[in-house]
Design a protein around this motif. Structure first.
Motif, short mmCIF file in Angstrom:
data_model
loop_
_atom_site.label_atom_id
_atom_site.label_comp_id
_atom_site.label_asym_id
_atom_site.label_seq_id
_atom_site.Cartn_x
_atom_site.Cartn_y
_atom_site.Cartn_z
N GLU A 74 0.85 -1.14 0.15
CA GLU A 74 0.02 -0.04 -0.13
C GLU A 74 0.92 1.27 -0.15
O GLU A 74 0.45 2.40 -0.77
N GLU A 75 1.88 1.37 1.02
CA GLU A 75 2.85 2.61 0.76
C GLU A 75 3.49 2.53 -0.52
O GLU A 75 3.69 3.79 -1.14
N GLU A 122 2.59 1.81 -3.44
CA GLU A 122 1.53 1.87 -4.50
C GLU A 122 1.20 3.58 -4.52
O GLU A 122 0.53 3.90 -5.54
N ARG A 123 1.49 4.10 -3.37
CA ARG A 123 1.18 5.69 -3.30
C ARG A 123 2.01 6.33 -4.39
O ARG A 123 1.76 7.45 -4.86
N TYR A 124 3.17 5.62 -5.02
CA TYR A 124 4.09 6.28 -5.82
C TYR A 124 3.94 5.66 -7.33
O TYR A 124 4.95 5.75 -8.00
#
Length: 242
Positions: free
Chosen positions: A96-97, A99-101
């Motif tokens: 999830e972290e 995929e923020r980028y």
């Protein structure tokens, strides 16, 4: 989008006992066919940048081969190690972290976190995840796509890029002289201070059958869309098992 579009090679590697067919390269592209087993490897020029007169060898290698490897280039080992460290820490983050980028080519966003689970024109996939972004010049840099974790990510990338800019200037200078031009001719023709540097950090997760696949398939490096100027693509590549 389906679940596979969000799944990384890193996650896939943790659950596999055998390589899925879509990762198996054609026989002529498999590693065993590209490492010169039983014969002499090609003698690709290796240029030692600490030796006097290396500029002439750079020009000769570019003329005769079109490529060469440089050693003793003056990039400090701690700078490289720090870049590798922040890269590993980023890839160790939860999905999830990361995929923020995530990059989104469909919307024109080519910078960010990506994976090669997308098939190529031959319906094959390559065994790597990556993070890709512009690192210079400042006017082209979008720090909004750079990871904020680990917190040292930006500092490590900028330190490495400064050395890459220095090496690039030196090599372009010697190539210019080799063509009978002024030393700064090629650098100026390619944009001078606007020369674009791209950073790509590749992750190659442990593979159950590495003899059948590739982390990077045969390709041509990209250039910045709409630009006629030279682009330098700096890669930092490592296996997650290191």
């Amino acid at each position: 989008m389906g679940e596979e579009a969000h799944r990384s090679v890193q996650e896939l590697a943790a659950s596999l006992g055998a390589l899925p067919p879509e990762f198996v390269r054609p026989e002529h592209e498999q590693p065993a066919a590209t490492t010169f087993p039983g014969g002499a490897a090609l003698d690709v020029p290796v240029i030692d940048l600490s030796e006097p007169g290396y500029g002439a060898r750079v020009a000769a290698a570019a003329r005769d081969w079109g490529l060469f490897q440089v050693v003793n280039h003056g990039v400090p080992s701690p700078v490289v190690a720090e870049l590798q460290r922040v890269g590993r820490e980023f890839f160790a983050l939860p999905r999830e972290e990361k995929e923020r980028y995530a990059m989104d080519p469909a919307s024109g966003r080519i910078e960010g976190y990506g994976t090669k689970l997308q098939k190529d024109l031959e319906g094959k996939k390559t065994w790597n995840d990556f993070f890709f972004h512009v690192v210079a010049p400042p006017a082209k840099v979008d720090h909004g796509v750079w990871p904020r974790s680990p917190p040292e990510y930006r500092e490590a990338n900028e330190a490495y890029c400064r050395h890459m800019q220095r090496v690039a200037r030196e090599l372009l200078g010697h190539l210019s002289l080799g063509l009978g031009l002024e030393e700064g001719a090629m650098a100026e023709a390619f944009g001078g201070g606007d020369l674009v540097f791209l950073q790509k950090i590749n992750l190659y997760p442990p593979c159950p059958q590495p003899e059948l696949t590739l982390g990077v398939a045969p390709h041509t490096d990209m250039r910045v869309a709409g630009s006629t100027r030279c682009t330098f693509l700096c890669r930092v590549e490592y296996s997650s098992c290191l």
